[in-house]
Motif scaffolding. Structure first.
Motif, short mmCIF file in Angstrom:
data_model
loop_
_atom_site.label_atom_id
_atom_site.label_comp_id
_atom_site.label_asym_id
_atom_site.label_seq_id
_atom_site.Cartn_x
_atom_site.Cartn_y
_atom_site.Cartn_z
N SER A 224 0.85 -1.19 0.00
CA SER A 224 0.00 0.00 0.00
C SER A 224 0.89 1.24 0.00
O SER A 224 2.11 1.14 0.00
N LYS A 225 0.26 2.41 0.03
CA LYS A 225 1.02 3.66 0.05
C LYS A 225 1.93 3.74 1.28
O LYS A 225 3.01 4.33 1.22
N SER A 226 1.47 3.15 2.39
CA SER A 226 2.27 3.18 3.61
C SER A 226 3.56 2.36 3.47
O SER A 226 4.50 2.52 4.24
N SER A 227 3.59 1.47 2.47
CA SER A 227 4.79 0.66 2.23
C SER A 227 5.90 1.48 1.59
O SER A 227 7.08 1.10 1.63
N ILE A 228 5.51 2.62 0.97
CA ILE A 228 6.48 3.43 0.23
C ILE A 228 7.23 4.34 1.19
O ILE A 228 6.84 5.49 1.44
N ARG A 229 8.28 3.84 1.76
CA ARG A 229 9.18 4.60 2.62
C ARG A 229 10.49 3.83 2.76
O ARG A 229 10.60 2.69 2.30
N PHE A 230 11.47 4.49 3.35
CA PHE A 230 12.76 3.84 3.54
C PHE A 230 12.68 2.92 4.76
O PHE A 230 12.81 3.37 5.89
N HIS A 231 12.42 1.64 4.53
CA HIS A 231 12.33 0.69 5.62
C HIS A 231 13.73 0.34 6.13
O HIS A 231 14.59 -0.09 5.36
N LYS A 232 13.92 0.51 7.43
CA LYS A 232 15.22 0.22 8.02
C LYS A 232 15.55 -1.26 7.83
O LYS A 232 14.74 -2.13 8.02
N GLY A 233 16.74 -1.53 7.46
CA GLY A 233 17.17 -2.92 7.23
C GLY A 233 16.96 -3.34 5.79
O GLY A 233 17.89 -3.79 5.12
N ILE A 234 15.75 -3.14 5.28
CA ILE A 234 15.45 -3.55 3.91
C ILE A 234 16.13 -2.62 2.91
O ILE A 234 16.71 -3.07 1.92
N THR A 235 16.10 -1.32 3.18
CA THR A 235 16.77 -0.36 2.30
C THR A 235 18.26 -0.67 2.19
O THR A 235 18.83 -0.68 1.09
N SER A 236 18.87 -0.95 3.33
CA SER A 236 20.30 -1.25 3.31
C SER A 236 20.58 -2.56 2.59
O SER A 236 21.62 -2.70 1.93
N GLN A 237 19.67 -3.54 2.69
CA GLN A 237 19.86 -4.80 1.99
C GLN A 237 19.76 -4.63 0.48
O GLN A 237 20.53 -5.24 -0.28
N ILE A 238 18.81 -3.82 0.04
CA ILE A 238 18.69 -3.54 -1.40
C ILE A 238 19.98 -2.94 -1.92
O ILE A 238 20.51 -3.34 -2.97
#
Length: 455
Positions: A224-238
C-alpha cells in the motif's frame, strides 16, 4: 491478482526455459528497440548521424546498466523473501525500492543534463558528429525517470517469478519506438533528435502500461502507500545487493565507453562501424544474457529456501543451454557478420569495419555462455561483491589496457582491438570457477534440515 511462481519445487530445466523464454524475447525486443534507431538513421542519414547515435547511446547504456544493477537488488531480495515465505517484507522491499530510485532519478537526470557536453568531449565524439551527440544525450537524459521506472518495475516482476509481463510491455514499447523513428526521422527528417525523442516516448508508454497492469492485477503480497518509505534494514539490503552490481555494470560499461573513445580517435568510419558492432553485440550475447537474469531469479528463491543443490543444478542447465546457442551465434557472426551489419548501414566501409570488430565477439560469446550464468548464480546467492570485483578487474586490468596498446599498433586492426574483450572474459571465467568451488564448500557447511536430509 498476479501469482507468485514457485521456483523451488519440481523440475528445473522446463520451468527455467519457460521463465527464460519471455526474458529472452524481451531482451531481443530491447536489442531491436536500440537497433532500429541505428538502422533508421543509417538508412536516412549520413555516417556522422550513425556515429552520433552510436556514441550517445553508449553513454545512455552505461546509465541504464547502473540502474539495472540497482534494480537487481530489488529482484534478488524479493525472490529471497518469497523463498523464505516472508510476503509482507516483500511488499516493503518494493516500497523501499521506489524511494531509492526516486532519489536516484533526480540525481542522474541533473548530472547528465549538466555534464552532457563534457561527457561527449570526453568520449572523443568526432568533430563532425559532436553537436548531434550532445543533443542525443540531452534529450535522453531528460527522460531518465522513465528508464529508471521501467527497470525497477521489471525487477519487481522478475522477483515474483513473472517474466511474461515485462515482455508484453517492452513489445508495445518496441512498436512505439519503431513507429516514432519512422515518423520523426523518415517522415520529418529530424535525424538524431527524432531518434532520441522516439526512444524516450516509447519508454514512457511502457512505464504507463506497466503501472496500469499492476493496478489492475495487484501484487501477490501486501502493498500500500504506507509501504512506500525507507524501511530500516530492507533499504540497506537492497543497496547491499544492488550497489555492487550497479558499480560493476557501470564500470564495465565505462570500460566499453573508454574503448569507444579509443575507436573514435581512429576516425568516423571506425566510430560508425564499432557503433554498429556494439548494437549487434546485444543480439550476439542475447541467450547468455537472458540466462544470467533467469538463473539469478531462480537461484534467489532456492537460496532463500536453503535449497542449495537445486540452485547449483539451475546453474548447470543455464550454462548448457547458453553454450548450445553460443556455438551457433559464434559461427554466424565470425563468418557472415557482414550480412547483419549491412542492415544498419549502406556504407561498405562501415559494414566491413563493423564485421571486423564483431569477429572478436564471436569468440567472446562462447566464454560468456559460462560467465553470465555463473554471475547470475552468484547474484542470486547475494554474492554481489564478488561479481563486482571480477567485472571491474576484467574491465580495467585487461580490457582497456589491451585495447589501448593494440590501437597504437600500425595498422590498427579493429578485430585485434576487439580481442581485448574475450581476453578479459577468459580471466573472469577462471575467477568464477575458483569462487564457485569456495561457495560450494560454504553450502556444505550449512545445517541439515530437521529431517536430517541435506538440501
Amino acid at each position: 491478482m498476479t501469482k507468485i511462481s514457485n521456483l523451488t519445487e519440481g523440475e528445473i530445466l522446463s520451468p527455467l526455459l519457460k521463465f527464460a523464454m519471455p526474458v529472452l524475447l524481451a531482451m531481443l525486443l530491447q536489442v531491436i528497440y536500440g537497433a532500429v534507431d541505428l538502422i533508421i538513421v543509417g538508412q536516412f542519414g549520413a555516417a556522422t548521424d550513425v556515429s552520433a547515435v552510436a556514441t550517445g547511446s553508449q553513454v545512455m547504456m552505461t546509465i541504464t546498466s547502473i540502474i539495472n544493477g540497482f534494480a537487481m537488488g530489488v529482484t534478488i531480495l524479493i525472490g529471497q523473501k518469497i523463498g523464505q515465505g516472508r510476503f509482507k517484507e516483500a511488499g516493503n522491499v518494493v516500497g523501499s525500492g521506489i524511494c531509492i530510485f526516486s532519489v536516484l532519478a533526480a540525481i542522474i537526470t541533473a548530472v547528465m543534463l549538466i555534464f552532457a557536453v563534457p561527457i561527449s568531449r570526453l568520449m572523443h565524439a568526432p568533430v563532425e558528429a559532436f553537436d548531434d551527440t550532445v543533443l542525443y544525450v540531452y534529450i535522453c537524459s531528460a527522460g531518465t525517470i522513465f528508464i529508471i521506472a521501467y527497470n525497477v518495475i521489471c525487477g519487481i516482476f522478475r522477483g515474483i517469478g513473472d517474466s511474461k509481463t515485462p515482455l508484453i510491455t517492452v513489445a508495445i514499447a518496441s512498436v512505439a519506438n519503431i513507429a516514432g523513428d519512422v515518423f520523426l526521422v523518415a517522415g520529418f527528417d529530424m535525424s538524431v533528435a527524432g531518434v532520441a525523442i522516439a526512444t524516450i516516448s516509447a519508454q514512457a508508454i511502457s512505464v504507463i502500461l506497466s503501472i496500469v497492469i499492476i493496478k489492475k492485477r495487484g501484487l501477490p503480497f501486501e502493498f500500500s502507500k504506507s509501504s512506500i518509505r525507507f524501511h530500516k534494514g530492507i533499504t540497506s539490503q537492497i543497496l547491499k545487493y544492488g550497489a555492487p552490481i550497479a558499480l560493476q555494470d557501470g564500470l564495465v560499461n565505462l570500460s566499453f565507453l573508454a574503448i569507444t573513445t579509443i575507436i573514435n580517435s581512429l576516425g568516423i568510419i571506425a566510430s560508425a562501424g564499432v557503433g554498429v558492432a556494439e548494437k549487434l553485440a546485444g543480439l550476439i550475447m542475447l541467450v547468455p544474457s537472458a540466462f544470467a537474469q533467469s538463473v539469478s531469479a531462480f537461484v534467489a528463491q532456492n537460496y532463500g529456501a536453503n535449497k542449495y543443490t537445486r540452485a547449483k543444478k539451475t546453474l548447470a542447465y543455464g550454462i548448457s543451454v547458453s553454450l548450445c546457442f553460443g556455438v551457433v551465434m559464434a559461427y554466424f557472426t565470425f563468418f557472415h557478420g557482414n550480412l547483419i551489419s549491412g542492415i544498419f548501414s549502406k556504407d561498405i566501409a562501415v559494414i566491413n569495419a563493423s564485421w571486423d570488430y564483431m569477429k572478436a565477439y564471436a569468440i567472446d560469446v562462447l566464454m560468456t555462455s559460462f560467465m553470465f550464468s555463473m554471475t547470475g548464480f552468484f547474484n542470486g546467492c547475494g554474492k554481489t561483491t564478488f561479481v563486482m570485483f571480477q567485472g571491474i578487474f576484467g574491465a580495467f586490468c585487461i580490457r582497456i589496457p589491451l585495447s589501448y596498446i593494440i590501437s597504437k599498433a600500425a595498422p590498427a586492426s579493429l578485430f585485434y582491438i576487439g580481442l581485448a574483450t574475450p581476453s578479459s572474459t577468459f580471466v573472469q571465467v577462471i575467477f568464477c570457477l575458483v569462487y564457485f568451488i569456495i561457495v560450494s564448500k560454504e553450502f556444505k557447511k550449512e545445517k541439515y534440515t530437521k529431517s536430517g536430509v541435506y538440501i
